[in-house]
Design an enzyme around this catalytic site. Structure first.
Site, PDB file in Angstrom:
ATOM      1  N   LYS A 112       6.626  -0.009   2.589  1.00 15.33           N
ATOM      2  CA  LYS A 112       7.484   1.167   2.786  1.00 15.33           C
ATOM      3  C   LYS A 112       6.673   2.443   2.969  1.00 15.33           C
ATOM      4  O   LYS A 112       7.159   3.422   3.525  1.00 15.33           O
ATOM      5  CB  LYS A 112       8.474   1.301   1.640  1.00 15.33           C
ATOM      6  CG  LYS A 112       9.513   0.186   1.699  1.00 15.33           C
ATOM      7  CD  LYS A 112      10.732   0.446   0.874  1.00 15.33           C
ATOM      8  CE  LYS A 112      11.809  -0.591   1.136  1.00 15.33           C
ATOM      9  NZ  LYS A 112      11.375  -1.979   0.821  1.00 15.33           N
TER      10      LYS A 112
HETATM   11  C1  LIG Z   1      11.899  -3.171   1.332  1.00 13.48           C
HETATM   12  C2  LIG Z   1      11.106  -4.413   1.189  1.00 13.48           C
HETATM   13  C3  LIG Z   1      11.396  -5.577   1.933  1.00 13.48           C
HETATM   14  C4  LIG Z   1      12.585  -5.668   2.874  1.00 13.48           C
HETATM   15  O1  LIG Z   1      12.466  -4.827   3.988  1.00 13.48           O
HETATM   16  P1  LIG Z   1      13.765  -4.474   4.862  1.00 13.48           P
HETATM   17  O2  LIG Z   1      13.294  -3.479   5.852  1.00 13.48           O
HETATM   18  O3  LIG Z   1      14.764  -3.887   3.895  1.00 13.48           O
HETATM   19  O4  LIG Z   1      14.251  -5.723   5.469  1.00 13.48           O
HETATM   20  C5  LIG Z   1      10.570  -6.672   1.779  1.00 13.48           C
HETATM   21  N1  LIG Z   1       9.520  -6.659   0.927  1.00 13.48           N
HETATM   22  C6  LIG Z   1       9.210  -5.561   0.195  1.00 13.48           C
HETATM   23  C7  LIG Z   1       8.055  -5.623  -0.736  1.00 13.48           C
HETATM   24  C8  LIG Z   1       9.974  -4.399   0.300  1.00 13.48           C
HETATM   25  O5  LIG Z   1       9.668  -3.324  -0.438  1.00 13.48           O
END
Ligand SMILES: *Cc1c(COP(=O)(O)O)cnc(C)c1O
Length: 464
Positions: A112
């Site tokens: 993120k």
């Molecule tokens: C947010 C997140 C996901 C999922 O990503 P999306 O864009 O919501 O599909 C997967 N793994 C981790 C570690 C995350 O923080």
């Protein structure tokens, strides 16, 4: 470039307006009116560019008319200067023609950061230009609040308030948020559960009259278009490293809200030769059920050891549906109305279009633990629980062995020690050096009762 709503009824917006607006007024999500696309020759000419240089090439057409080139370069430089690896998104080989794309080299050890470091810099730039200040408010169950905080901590024009459920997040998770002492960062430990936090934020967005004069709330959650846009870059980066555009690539993506993998879909529409995109889910498998048996129905939330993928409904899936239905906003409005009943059925045409590119797979906690153990046993490479689900999905659903498979590693294993310890007895994945002193750092947060008036007056009082 103009941005339009997936439900066809809201006004079209400029890029700047779109990133400052959360949901469109008709309940839809904003998408670009048309996608830039790149020729094979152009993509080939990008071989060898640094991550930041490549990001500029890919993002520039989306912001044309709103942000001058030199300014965009500055935003990208600042966004990725906080990453610890020079490659920003390095790859590690885990088997023959199988690669892990490490998207956890940012300040909070999760992918993120790619979107939120960029979004923070972008918002601050836009707000400075408009001489405007905004308030970011968000709720977290623990794992994703820190990426938003790290993204905004240096922003002059943003005050950020993140609510987490008091005493229901792990010490590492809390400390990653509460040890950021910038005076525009406010952590609220709410005496309640995650739903209480989320309801508080939702109600605040619905009625913003409690904010100081001239302020508005901005959503930095995964429906913000700028986040998706920033994520397109690493698909190209990995593809180029493995021989694209002269060769195809495939990706397997641990999926929750469908933001990350939707960026992969966009990369393919923009010219990257993608052979396959695998949607990997945990037991919260609405997307897997939808793609494999046309069952898009809500089920109760399960709490798993891969909590960042614990969702009931994937908000960004609507953006894909919009394309699958020929960009017909009225059709999407109809589908979403149907879904109010708790389930909806896709047309055969939409589903078969989706299956040209997408495959899906579901893995529960036991399978995930087994995968971490197996991969560690064979390569000594340690996966985090989310990445393990993606890697297992890649091995089961892969269509072609001769096309390189890239598994997106969405978090560092040290972020999720419980799952790792279950897979490998006695293994405690160490935090990277720069976080060694996390438990010695000073913390700051406010414990508040589950009371709307109290929370909103706290936000009002602390907005600079
Ligand atoms: C947010 C997140 C996901 C999922 O990503 P999306 O864009 O919501 O599909 C997967 N793994 C981790 C570690 C995350 O923080």
């Amino acid at each position: 470039m103009k941005y339009i709503s997936t439900r066809g009824q809201a006004p079209a917006l400029s890029f700047e307006e779109a990133i400052l607006t959360g949901l469109a007024s008709d309940g839809g999500l904003y998408v670009p009116e048309s996608l830039p696309s790149f020729s094979k020759e152009e993509i080939a000419s990008w071989a060898g560019l640094s991550y930041q240089e490549l990001a500029f090439k890919i993002i520039e057409p989306f912001v044309a008319g709103d942000i001058p080139s030199e300014d965009l370069k500055g935003i990208i430089e600042r966004a990725y200067s906080s990453f610890r690896h020079e490659a920003i998104a390095p790859m590690v080989q885990t088997a023959h023609n199988e690669w892990v794309l490490e998207l956890f080299q940012g300040p909070t050890l999760a992918f993120k950061d790619f979107a939120l470091q960029f979004l923070g810099q972008l918002l601050d730039y836009v707000l400075n230009k408009r001489q405007q200040k905004v308030v970011v408010m968000g709720a977290t169950s623990g794992d994703t609040g820190s990426a938003a905080i790290e993204g905004c901590r240096r922003c002059q024009h943003i005050d950020i308030f993140i609510l987490h459920p008091h005493q229901r997040v792990s010490d590492v998770q809390r400390r990653q948020m509460t040890t950021v002492l910038s005076d525009n960062v406010h952590n609220i430990a709410l005496k309640g559960n995650f739903d209480d936090c989320q309801n508080m934020v939702k109600a605040s967005f619905a009625d913003q009259s409690f904010l100081p004069e001239g302020r508005q709330l901005v959503a930095v959650n995964s429906i913000n278009w700028a986040r998706i846009m920033a994520q397109i870059v690493y698909y190209f980066y990995a593809g180029l490293a493995l021989g694209a555009p002269h060769k195809d690539v495939a990706f397997s993506v641990p999926t929750g809200n469908f933001g990350d993998i939707f960026a992969g879909y966009l990369a393919s529409k923009m010219g990257l030769p993608v052979d396959q995109l695998i949607v990997a889910t945990n037991s919260n498998d609405i997307l897997h059920r939808c793609l494999s048996s046309n069952d898009h129905s809500k089920k109760e939330l399960e709490h798993t050891l891969s909590p960042s993928m614990d969702i009931m409904v994937s908000s960004n899936f609507e953006r894909l549906l919009f394309d699958l239905y020929g960009r017909d906003g009225a059709a999407i409005q109809q589908l979403m109305d149907d879904f109010k009943s708790g389930s909806m059925t896709l047309s055969d045409e939409a589903l078969s279009k989706a299956s040209e590119l997408f495959s899906s797979y579901r893995l529960d906690d036991d399978g995930m633990i087994e995968t971490i153990a197996k991969v560690y046993d064979s390569t000594e490479y340690l996966l985090d629980p989310h990445t393990a689900i993606g890697l297992a999905a890649a091995r089961c659903e892969r269509r072609r062995q001769d096309i390189p498979m890239v598994c997106l590693a969405t978090a560092h294993p040290a972020k999720f020690p419980e799952a790792v310890e279950k897979a490998i007895a006695g293994m405690q994945p160490p935090l990277p050096h720069h976080m060694n002193d996390l438990f010695e750092r000073e913390e700051r947060y406010e414990v508040l009762s589950n009371d709307m008036g109290l929370v909103q007056s706290f936000v009002q009082k602390h907005s600079r």
